[in-house]
Design a protein around this motif. Structure first.
Motif, PDB file in Angstrom:
ATOM      1  N   ASP A 183      19.119  15.201  38.455  1.00  0.00           N
ATOM      2  CA  ASP A 183      17.694  15.134  38.109  1.00  0.00           C
ATOM      3  C   ASP A 183      16.953  14.072  38.913  1.00  0.00           C
ATOM      4  O   ASP A 183      15.883  14.323  39.477  1.00  0.00           O
ATOM      5  CB  ASP A 183      17.520  14.856  36.613  1.00  0.00           C
ATOM      6  N   GLY A 209      18.646  21.911  42.867  1.00  0.00           N
ATOM      7  CA  GLY A 209      18.236  22.868  41.831  1.00  0.00           C
ATOM      8  C   GLY A 209      19.362  23.812  41.461  1.00  0.00           C
ATOM      9  O   GLY A 209      19.620  24.067  40.277  1.00  0.00           O
ATOM     10  N   GLU A 228      22.029  22.061  39.425  1.00  0.00           N
ATOM     11  CA  GLU A 228      21.625  21.848  38.029  1.00  0.00           C
ATOM     12  C   GLU A 228      21.889  23.086  37.177  1.00  0.00           C
ATOM     13  O   GLU A 228      22.382  22.982  36.049  1.00  0.00           O
ATOM     14  CB  GLU A 228      20.144  21.467  37.948  1.00  0.00           C
ATOM     15  N   PHE A 229      21.569  24.271  37.700  1.00  0.00           N
ATOM     16  CA  PHE A 229      21.803  25.494  36.930  1.00  0.00           C
ATOM     17  C   PHE A 229      23.287  25.708  36.661  1.00  0.00           C
ATOM     18  O   PHE A 229      23.676  26.120  35.567  1.00  0.00           O
ATOM     19  CB  PHE A 229      21.232  26.711  37.673  1.00  0.00           C
ATOM     20  N   VAL A 237      17.133  21.990  26.840  1.00  0.00           N
ATOM     21  CA  VAL A 237      17.044  21.824  28.289  1.00  0.00           C
ATOM     22  C   VAL A 237      17.233  23.164  28.997  1.00  0.00           C
ATOM     23  O   VAL A 237      16.508  23.493  29.941  1.00  0.00           O
ATOM     24  CB  VAL A 237      18.088  20.798  28.784  1.00  0.00           C
ATOM     25  N   CYS A 264      14.543  24.824  31.496  1.00  0.00           N
ATOM     26  CA  CYS A 264      14.949  24.843  32.899  1.00  0.00           C
ATOM     27  C   CYS A 264      15.060  26.265  33.455  1.00  0.00           C
ATOM     28  O   CYS A 264      14.479  26.587  34.490  1.00  0.00           O
ATOM     29  CB  CYS A 264      16.282  24.120  33.043  1.00  0.00           C
ATOM     30  N   TYR A 265      15.802  27.122  32.770  1.00  0.00           N
ATOM     31  CA  TYR A 265      15.993  28.485  33.254  1.00  0.00           C
ATOM     32  C   TYR A 265      14.704  29.302  33.179  1.00  0.00           C
ATOM     33  O   TYR A 265      14.410  30.107  34.059  1.00  0.00           O
ATOM     34  CB  TYR A 265      17.088  29.197  32.459  1.00  0.00           C
ATOM     35  N   THR A 293      11.433  28.571  33.510  1.00  0.00           N
ATOM     36  CA  THR A 293      10.450  28.405  34.572  1.00  0.00           C
ATOM     37  C   THR A 293      10.951  28.942  35.912  1.00  0.00           C
ATOM     38  O   THR A 293      10.192  29.549  36.667  1.00  0.00           O
ATOM     39  CB  THR A 293      10.096  26.918  34.736  1.00  0.00           C
ATOM     40  N   THR A 294      12.226  28.738  36.213  1.00  0.00           N
ATOM     41  CA  THR A 294      12.733  29.136  37.518  1.00  0.00           C
ATOM     42  C   THR A 294      12.932  30.644  37.619  1.00  0.00           C
ATOM     43  O   THR A 294      12.670  31.238  38.666  1.00  0.00           O
ATOM     44  CB  THR A 294      14.050  28.394  37.821  1.00  0.00           C
ATOM     45  N   TYR A 349       9.055  21.377  37.243  1.00  0.00           N
ATOM     46  CA  TYR A 349      10.489  21.278  37.477  1.00  0.00           C
ATOM     47  C   TYR A 349      10.871  19.991  38.218  1.00  0.00           C
ATOM     48  O   TYR A 349      11.933  19.419  37.982  1.00  0.00           O
ATOM     49  CB  TYR A 349      10.966  22.502  38.262  1.00  0.00           C
ATOM     50  N   MET A 408      10.499  17.941  34.050  1.00  0.00           N
ATOM     51  CA  MET A 408      11.854  18.192  33.532  1.00  0.00           C
ATOM     52  C   MET A 408      12.798  17.006  33.732  1.00  0.00           C
ATOM     53  O   MET A 408      13.490  16.593  32.799  1.00  0.00           O
ATOM     54  CB  MET A 408      12.445  19.456  34.164  1.00  0.00           C
ATOM     55  N   ASN A 444      14.473  15.262  30.334  1.00  0.00           N
ATOM     56  CA  ASN A 444      15.898  15.410  30.022  1.00  0.00           C
ATOM     57  C   ASN A 444      16.513  14.180  29.361  1.00  0.00           C
ATOM     58  O   ASN A 444      17.187  14.299  28.324  1.00  0.00           O
ATOM     59  CB  ASN A 444      16.680  15.795  31.277  1.00  0.00           C
TER      60      ASN A 444
END
Length: 318
Positions: free
Chosen positions: A70, A108, A111-112, A247, A251-252, A254-255, A278, A282, A286
């Motif tokens: 992050d 990015g 992170e996923f 989270v 996170c998921y 918006t992307t 993001y 974010m 977090n």
């Protein structure tokens, strides 16, 4: 000669959010404060996990990596954004733009993958608690984290190489806050259908696959929680997943909205706002989410503050 003129762009101009000076100064102050909170919050989380032995568990090992991702992601975008708010010539060199795209896209993706790994950790903790320490051993946790970092970095390397091989002609104005992949691809003066297909395929592999793994994990988790007889037991089981689920949703969501369908993607302004969410919001939220909704982290805060208070008292009395 014509090919050289088409291919070599030495710098790009980022159009950013606004051309009004007063607006830019206000945004500079706001985003600077948010960035400082992001850096402080994430480094405090990392420090707490390192200092408190009660947090030396798989869940916090993954959270430590998430905090590092992050703060790195925010750093790949926000300092340049802040500098451009106060600059008259909002240029970014070609190589710097490529580096920014590589790091932001790579972090990015990491992170996923980490969020999917954390979902699996929560699945084992809730659905198979008696074997948790056996399944989530140090070796497996380390391999999962290394795989996340390597996979995200390789994906980003491929995208960066493909994107910056496109001929840009005389197009150098990026209508975005940073060198975001879709914004850069739009500058190309050739057909970019193949690039958009590659973006969609990698989005499915690196975004939708972890997302469905998270979804399957939480279907199993919720199913297990509902089978628990006592209300207190259900509450405790759900509480162990609440922070991560919050989270994941932010996170998921918006992307997926931004990247899955490039042809029907949101407007340029929406893309900028989503990127800001993001890159700035974010990473700042977090640490707060994990601190406010987590008893272990709260306990670690109290322990650390108690030690600091005692140390200060000794210095004062001495």
């Amino acid at each position: 000669m014509e090919q050289d003129n088409q291919t070599w762009v030495h710098e790009f101009i980022l159009l950013g959010l606004s051309s009004d000076w007063n607006t830019q100064v206000s945004l500079f102050i706001l985003f600077l404060l948010m960035y400082l909170l992001t850096v402080l919050g994430n480094f405090l989380i990392i420090l707490l996990i390192r200092l408190d032995s009660r947090l030396h568990t798989p869940m916090y090992f993954f959270l430590n990596n998430l905090s590092l991702v992050d703060v790195s992601y925010a750093t790949s975008i926000v300092p340049q954004l802040l500098a451009h708010f106060l600059a008259t010539h909002k240029a970014i060199p070609f190589l710097s733009c490529a580096a920014q795209l590589f790091f932001s896209l790579g972090l990015g993706g990491i992170e996923f993958l980490l969020l999917a790994v954390m979902a699996y950790d929560r699945y084992v903790a809730v659905c198979d608690p008696l074997r948790y320490s056996v399944i989530m051993h140090t070796g497996l946790c380390t391999r999962l984290v290394i795989t996340s970092w390597v996979s995200g970095s390789l994906n980003s390397l491929v995208h960066t190489a493909i994107t910056f091989q496109l001929p840009m002609c005389t197009n150098k104005y990026i209508d975005h806050i940073s060198c975001e992949i879709l914004a850069v691809v739009r500058l190309a003066c050739v057909d970019t259908s193949s690039n958009e297909i590659v973006i969609m395929v990698s989005s499915i592999v690196l975004l939708m696959t972890p997302f469905f793994l998270v979804l399957l994990s939480y279907i199993q988790i919720i199913s297990t929680i509902l089978k628990i007889q006592s209300t207190e037991g259900r509450r405790k089981a759900f509480h162990t997943c609440a922070s991560h689920l919050t989270v994941v949703t932010l996170c998921y969501g918006t992307t997926i909205f931004t990247y899955i369908q490039p042809h029907s993607s949101p407007s340029v302004l929406q893309e900028k706002l989503i990127s800001l969410f993001y890159a700035i919001l974010m990473p700042m939220l977090n640490p707060m989410i994990y601190s406010l909704r987590n008893k272990e982290v709260k306990g670690a805060w109290q322990k650390l503050l108690g030690k600091l208070s005692g140390f200060t008292s000794k210095l004062t009395s001495g």
